[in-house]
Design a protein around this motif. Structure first.
Motif, PDB file in Angstrom:
ATOM      1  N   THR A  85       0.822  -1.214   0.000  1.00 14.24           N
ATOM      2  CA  THR A  85       0.000   0.000   0.000  1.00 14.24           C
ATOM      3  C   THR A  85       0.855   1.264   0.000  1.00 14.24           C
ATOM      4  OG1 THR A  85      -0.071  -0.066   2.431  1.00 14.24           O
ATOM      5  CG2 THR A  85      -1.895  -1.115   1.237  1.00 14.24           C
ATOM      6  N   HIS A  86       2.162   1.108   0.289  1.00 16.12           N
ATOM      7  CA  HIS A  86       3.074   2.248   0.381  1.00 16.12           C
ATOM      8  C   HIS A  86       4.360   1.968  -0.399  1.00 16.12           C
ATOM      9  CE1 HIS A  86       0.371   3.037   3.726  1.00 16.12           C
ATOM     10  NE2 HIS A  86       0.894   4.250   3.868  1.00 16.12           N
ATOM     11  N   TYR A  87       5.128   3.002  -0.611  1.00 12.85           N
ATOM     12  CA  TYR A  87       6.447   2.867  -1.233  1.00 12.85           C
ATOM     13  C   TYR A  87       7.417   3.772  -0.479  1.00 12.85           C
ATOM     14  CZ  TYR A  87       5.324   7.364  -3.405  1.00 12.85           C
ATOM     15  OH  TYR A  87       4.989   8.675  -3.608  1.00 12.85           O
ATOM     16  N   THR A  88       8.693   3.464  -0.598  1.00 12.59           N
ATOM     17  CA  THR A  88       9.714   4.292   0.037  1.00 12.59           C
ATOM     18  C   THR A  88      11.018   4.202  -0.736  1.00 12.59           C
ATOM     19  OG1 THR A  88      10.942   4.729   2.078  1.00 12.59           O
ATOM     20  CG2 THR A  88      10.495   2.441   1.587  1.00 12.59           C
ATOM     21  N   HIS A  89      11.765   5.293  -0.731  1.00  8.22           N
ATOM     22  CA  HIS A  89      13.156   5.247  -1.161  1.00  8.22           C
ATOM     23  C   HIS A  89      13.972   4.768   0.035  1.00  8.22           C
ATOM     24  CE1 HIS A  89      13.492   7.843  -5.059  1.00  8.22           C
ATOM     25  NE2 HIS A  89      12.563   6.897  -5.139  1.00  8.22           N
ATOM     26  N   TRP A  90      14.740   3.697  -0.170  1.00  6.14           N
ATOM     27  CA  TRP A  90      15.476   3.010   0.903  1.00  6.14           C
ATOM     28  C   TRP A  90      16.960   3.268   0.678  1.00  6.14           C
ATOM     29  CZ3 TRP A  90      18.756  -1.413   0.798  1.00  6.14           C
ATOM     30  CH2 TRP A  90      18.890  -2.113   1.999  1.00  6.14           C
ATOM     31  N   PHE A  91      17.602   3.956   1.624  1.00  4.21           N
ATOM     32  CA  PHE A  91      19.003   4.325   1.392  1.00  4.21           C
ATOM     33  C   PHE A  91      19.841   4.152   2.649  1.00  4.21           C
ATOM     34  CE2 PHE A  91      16.493   8.117   2.291  1.00  4.21           C
ATOM     35  CZ  PHE A  91      17.251   8.860   3.186  1.00  4.21           C
ATOM     36  N   HIS A  92      21.146   4.307   2.496  1.00  6.14           N
ATOM     37  CA  HIS A  92      22.116   4.055   3.564  1.00  6.14           C
ATOM     38  C   HIS A  92      22.796   5.367   3.964  1.00  6.14           C
ATOM     39  CE1 HIS A  92      22.984  -0.197   1.658  1.00  6.14           C
ATOM     40  NE2 HIS A  92      21.694   0.113   1.647  1.00  6.14           N
ATOM     41  N   PRO A  93      22.208   6.157   4.843  1.00 11.50           N
ATOM     42  CA  PRO A  93      22.883   7.386   5.285  1.00 11.50           C
ATOM     43  C   PRO A  93      24.102   7.031   6.141  1.00 11.50           C
ATOM     44  CG  PRO A  93      20.932   6.987   6.611  1.00 11.50           C
ATOM     45  CD  PRO A  93      20.925   5.940   5.533  1.00 11.50           C
ATOM     46  N   ALA A  99      17.543   4.166   5.989  1.00 13.89           N
ATOM     47  CA  ALA A  99      16.523   5.197   6.185  1.00 13.89           C
ATOM     48  C   ALA A  99      15.403   4.990   5.177  1.00 13.89           C
ATOM     49  CB  ALA A  99      17.139   6.588   6.027  1.00 13.89           C
ATOM     50  N   GLU A 100      14.189   5.365   5.583  1.00 15.31           N
ATOM     51  CA  GLU A 100      13.034   5.204   4.706  1.00 15.31           C
ATOM     52  C   GLU A 100      11.902   6.123   5.167  1.00 15.31           C
ATOM     53  OE1 GLU A 100      11.182   1.118   6.354  1.00 15.31           O
ATOM     54  OE2 GLU A 100      13.321   1.022   5.862  1.00 15.31           O
ATOM     55  N   SER A 154      20.143  -2.633  -8.022  1.00  8.48           N
ATOM     56  CA  SER A 154      19.701  -3.387  -6.852  1.00  8.48           C
ATOM     57  C   SER A 154      18.178  -3.449  -6.883  1.00  8.48           C
ATOM     58  CB  SER A 154      20.180  -2.713  -5.560  1.00  8.48           C
ATOM     59  OG  SER A 154      19.877  -3.502  -4.438  1.00  8.48           O
ATOM     60  N   PRO A 155      17.589  -4.639  -6.978  1.00  7.64           N
ATOM     61  CA  PRO A 155      16.144  -4.724  -7.221  1.00  7.64           C
ATOM     62  C   PRO A 155      15.298  -4.237  -6.049  1.00  7.64           C
ATOM     63  CG  PRO A 155      17.053  -6.893  -6.800  1.00  7.64           C
ATOM     64  CD  PRO A 155      18.226  -5.962  -6.920  1.00  7.64           C
ATOM     65  N   ALA A 156      14.142  -3.660  -6.392  1.00  4.14           N
ATOM     66  CA  ALA A 156      13.175  -3.244  -5.373  1.00  4.14           C
ATOM     67  C   ALA A 156      12.602  -4.479  -4.686  1.00  4.14           C
ATOM     68  CB  ALA A 156      12.062  -2.423  -6.016  1.00  4.14           C
ATOM     69  N   CYS A 164      10.038  -1.132  -1.233  1.00  9.55           N
ATOM     70  CA  CYS A 164      11.301  -0.452  -0.914  1.00  9.55           C
ATOM     71  C   CYS A 164      12.167  -0.364  -2.168  1.00  9.55           C
ATOM     72  CB  CYS A 164      12.047  -1.206   0.177  1.00  9.55           C
ATOM     73  SG  CYS A 164      11.122  -1.371   1.722  1.00  9.55           S
ATOM     74  N   ILE A 165      12.559   0.852  -2.515  1.00 10.32           N
ATOM     75  CA  ILE A 165      13.334   1.102  -3.728  1.00 10.32           C
ATOM     76  C   ILE A 165      14.743   1.529  -3.327  1.00 10.32           C
ATOM     77  CG2 ILE A 165      13.484   2.514  -5.819  1.00 10.32           C
ATOM     78  CD1 ILE A 165      10.320   2.956  -5.230  1.00 10.32           C
ATOM     79  N   PRO A 166      15.765   0.688  -3.534  1.00 11.26           N
ATOM     80  CA  PRO A 166      17.139   1.061  -3.168  1.00 11.26           C
ATOM     81  C   PRO A 166      17.585   2.314  -3.927  1.00 11.26           C
ATOM     82  CG  PRO A 166      16.989  -1.304  -3.530  1.00 11.26           C
ATOM     83  CD  PRO A 166      15.688  -0.703  -4.013  1.00 11.26           C
ATOM     84  N   THR A 167      18.164   3.254  -3.188  1.00 12.91           N
ATOM     85  CA  THR A 167      18.554   4.527  -3.790  1.00 12.91           C
ATOM     86  C   THR A 167      19.884   5.002  -3.220  1.00 12.91           C
ATOM     87  OG1 THR A 167      17.340   5.763  -2.090  1.00 12.91           O
ATOM     88  CG2 THR A 167      16.169   5.315  -4.129  1.00 12.91           C
ATOM     89  N   ILE A 168      20.501   5.928  -3.950  1.00  9.10           N
ATOM     90  CA  ILE A 168      21.626   6.679  -3.401  1.00  9.10           C
ATOM     91  C   ILE A 168      21.061   7.938  -2.748  1.00  9.10           C
ATOM     92  CG2 ILE A 168      23.233   5.804  -5.131  1.00  9.10           C
ATOM     93  CD1 ILE A 168      23.041   8.629  -6.471  1.00  9.10           C
TER      94      ILE A 168
END
Length: 729
Positions: A85-93, A99-100, A154-156, A164-168
């Motif tokens: 039901t939701h989406y997020t950009h998933w990253f490594h601060p 973080a999401e 890197s696959p979602a 979760c969408i892996p991002t920079i």
């Protein structure tokens, strides 16, 4: 509070394994169920879009933003079908975590209702607040804009109800504020440099991939015992606690039968990991009581890093289902093994060749030696930087004892490879050595088949060991993001391979045959990097003295170790391969120093609270009971006999007074020292002050608290002891 201790101990003893629902399908059938992998892409994307996206993933082609809307539509369709039901950009601060921010797939439909929507713009780029994450001064509160950008390689994946969408994660001004962006640059740099060198041996090589196989060590502690230890709750490690009479000295936990509650936890963890596409393979008891390990099959480095960050989050979540808390701190318990995360690293070509593996033909072995020696050169030239990449306030407790490698970077090669390098160094002819991959060993036991023995032994004290077809970077801490070590290692090797090609091409340009030119350069490099090669005992004092003579970095202060990032040769290396700028390196070091200070600061505060609110009150209460006993003995017996019978109690009364006085005085002094350190504006100097002044005070305070634990009545002691924390499962 002592009642809490005994209550949670009793409850923990009564706990039984939690039943785990096992899927009806085989693991191969539910593997990557929640991952938008190539198989899902093929099903949900138009064929032309699929082809373009695969070109981006496999070949590093630039992402055509015109396909973003169609990719987003296919991804959304799959995610909604899976119940998201939701989406997020998933990253490594730069927090060592992830973080999401979750947004729902809803927008106004223009008719007073809502519709599910997810556009290419939302997939490709979003704008988190950059000033709210560690940034080393690159972003201020009044200039907070930052960008997260999709990493298609890197696959979602779906966790619970969220795509979760892996991002920079980068600043508005372009600097990286995460681990993934420089990791991707480092992997690209080593790919390009390694391909150029590979073409000396095979002109068909078009791509070189860095592989990573991590081994995640961890402790499991019953949640009740965990809750009764404020230090574990707040810092992840025990700040006090005397050794248990039994710990790991019998060596009976390593590879022993897995306790039933733990086995249930591992079973659920593996099922959930496989559904997320994490190819977990190995599970076992580790050396210390209540310490365990899991490891996957190796993967492409960027994906392996993502999977490790994901598995650590999954471990915390699943542990709670089984009444445990997982401890990822590198040294949660003093006196027993700490936890590491060995990084098994290697390079492979798109033609199917492992570059750190010996071959059958002389030219294969020359290629193998070329990459091994260049790796050693990179590690030698940047040994201080590699140590900085794995250093932290937490890992500092682990390195140098209880089977953890020392805080001096060296490389173990084993007898056979060492002999090969010595032969090449001393050889005057272009003769090559044929390396056998494995050698046979027959045992004089009829029912045991012939074993195949690797061409290297294992050295558990080596921080960077060659293990047959890869290098094992053993110094990485269990809580760390593997990307930190992988950024430094791959960048250093990229720089070194560029230098190697330049040296070889120069000789070829002067008319020397290619093989002869390669051997000449390799021979020179073997001599240069000899100081990094050490196959002996890394714990010995002799090695520390020898390492210093060899010019290796022997610094043990973490704040000073971080200086390696800002040495001219480090800045030059990172900038020459296009991984990080001087500004980014300076900002990251500010974050490292600040994080070090904050972790020690939190520990010091918690230790002070424990001392004043737990230890001293309990110790003085017990002291009061002893004093009462002494007075009653005087009333009951003649003075001389009472004095004799109370002599030991009087000694205890005095010892408790001495130790509680010491603790109180040093807690007060530690508070004052913190106040002085906190006024220092320079983050580097502040972290040095915490390292030099606060950390030793904490050790002194702990010593006296641990001695009191041995004296005070067990029924009164409020904090669960090591024997309970380590042996209740």
């Amino acid at each position: 509070m002592s009642k809490l201790r005994f209550r949670v101990v009793e409850t923990a003893f009564k706990k039984k394994p939690v039943a785990v629902a096992v899927p009806a399908e085989r693991p191969s059938e539910y593997f990557a169920k929640y991952v938008f992998n190539k198989e899902k892409m093929f099903r949900y994307l138009p064929s032309k879009v699929y082809a373009k996206l695969i070109d981006v993933i496999d070949n590093g082609a630039p992402l055509d933003r015109s396909i973003a809307d169609e990719v987003a539509a296919g991804m959304k369709k799959w995610a909604l079908e899976m119940g998201a039901t939701h989406y997020t950009h998933w990253f490594h601060p730069l927090t060592e975590g992830t973080a999401e921010k979750h947004d729902a797939f809803v927008e106004h439909d223009g008719k007073g209702g809502m519709m599910e929507e997810f556009t290419g713009k939302l997939l490709v780029q979003q704008e988190p607040d950059a000033s709210s994450f560690p940034n080393g001064g690159i972003r201020n509160t009044f200039e907070a804009r930052g960008y997260s950008a999709w990493d298609p390689s890197s696959p979602a994946f779906i966790v619970d109800d969220t795509l979760c969408i892996p991002t920079i994660f980068i600043a508005y001004t372009g600097e990286s504020l995460d681990y993934k962006a420089p990791l991707l640059k480092a992997l690209r740099a080593v790919d390009k440099a390694a391909v150029d060198v590979c073409r000396y041996f095979n002109p068909d090589v078009k791509k070189v991939v860095a592989y990573l196989g991590w081994e995640q060590e961890y402790f499991l502690i019953d949640e009740g015992l965990y809750a009764a230890r404020p230090d574990l709750l707040m810092t992840g490690r025990t700040l006090t606690g005397h050794d248990s009479a039994k710990n790991q000295q019998l060596e009976d936990h390593y590879f022993g039968a897995i306790p039933p509650r733990v086995a249930a936890f591992m079973k659920e963890l593996e099922i959930e990991a496989l559904k997320l596409g994490i190819p977990v393979k190995t599970r076992h008891n580790e050396v210390a009581p209540n310490q365990f390990e899991l490891a996957p099959i190796f993967e492409e480095c960027n994906l392996a890093v993502d999977h490790n960050m994901l598995i650590m989050a999954l471990m915390r979540k699943v542990a709670r289902n089984h009444g445990f808390r997982v401890l990822l701190h590198e040294k949660p318990f003093k006196g027993v093994n700490g936890s590491g995360k060995h990084n098994n690293w290697s390079l492979g070509t798109d033609t199917g060749i492992l570059l750190h593996a010996p071959g059958k033909l002389p030219e294969d072995n020359l290629r193998f030696i070329t990459f091994v020696v260049n790796t050693l050169m990179a590690v030698y030239k940047h040994n201080g930087l590699l140590k900085a990449s794995i250093s932290s306030a937490t890992n500092a407790h682990r390195l140098g004892a209880n089977e953890a490698p020392p805080a001096i970077i060296s490389s173990f090669l084993g007898k056979q490879l060492s002999q090969v390098l010595e032969h090449i160094e001393e050889s005057t002819k272009d003769n090559l050595i044929s390396l056998s991959g494995k050698q046979g060993m027959k045992l004089d036991i009829p029912q045991i088949p012939e074993l195949m023995i690797d061409n290297t032994d294992r050295n558990r004290t080596s921080p960077f060991a060659f293990t047959g077809n890869r290098f094992e970077f053993r110094a990485v801490g269990s809580e760390a993001n593997c990307a930190s070590a992988m950024i430094a290692l791959n960048s250093a090797l990229a720089e070194q391979l560029v230098e190697f090609k330049k040296d070889v091409d120069e000789l070829i340009g002067k008319g020397e045959p290619k093989i002869s030119a390669i051997l000449d350069v390799i021979r020179k490099y073997i001599r240069i990097c000899k100081p990094i090669h050490f196959d002996g005992n890394g714990y010995s004092d002799e090695w520390k003295a020898e390492a210093k003579k060899r010019g290796l970095d022997c610094e043990t202060s973490v704040p000073l170790i971080f200086d390696n990032y800002l040495k001219p040769e480090s800045i030059r290396m990172f900038e020459s391969v296009g991984v990080m700028t001087q500004k980014e390196l300076e900002a990251r070091n500010e974050v490292k120093w600040e994080t070090y200070t904050k972790k020690i600061q939190i520990e010091a505060r918690v230790l002070g609270d424990l001392a004043m609110n737990h230890i001293i009150p309990v110790a003085t209460q017990y002291q009061t009971d002893l004093i009462d006993n002494v007075y009653k003995m005087k009333d009951l017996f003649p003075a001389e006999k009472a004095a004799k019978l109370s002599a030991k109690n009087l000694e205890l009364i005095e010892e408790i007074a001495d130790r509680t006085t010491f603790i109180k005085e040093h807690v007060d002094a530690m508070i004052e020292a913190r106040k002085v350190a906190n006024k220092i504006e320079c983050e580097r100097d502040k972290s040095i002050a915490y390292h030099d002044n606060i950390v030793p005070m904490m050790e002194e305070i702990r010593y006296h608290i641990d001695k009191l634990e041995l004296i005070v009545d067990n029924q009164m002691w409020t904090l669960p002891k090591y024997r309970e924390l380590l042996f209740i499962r």
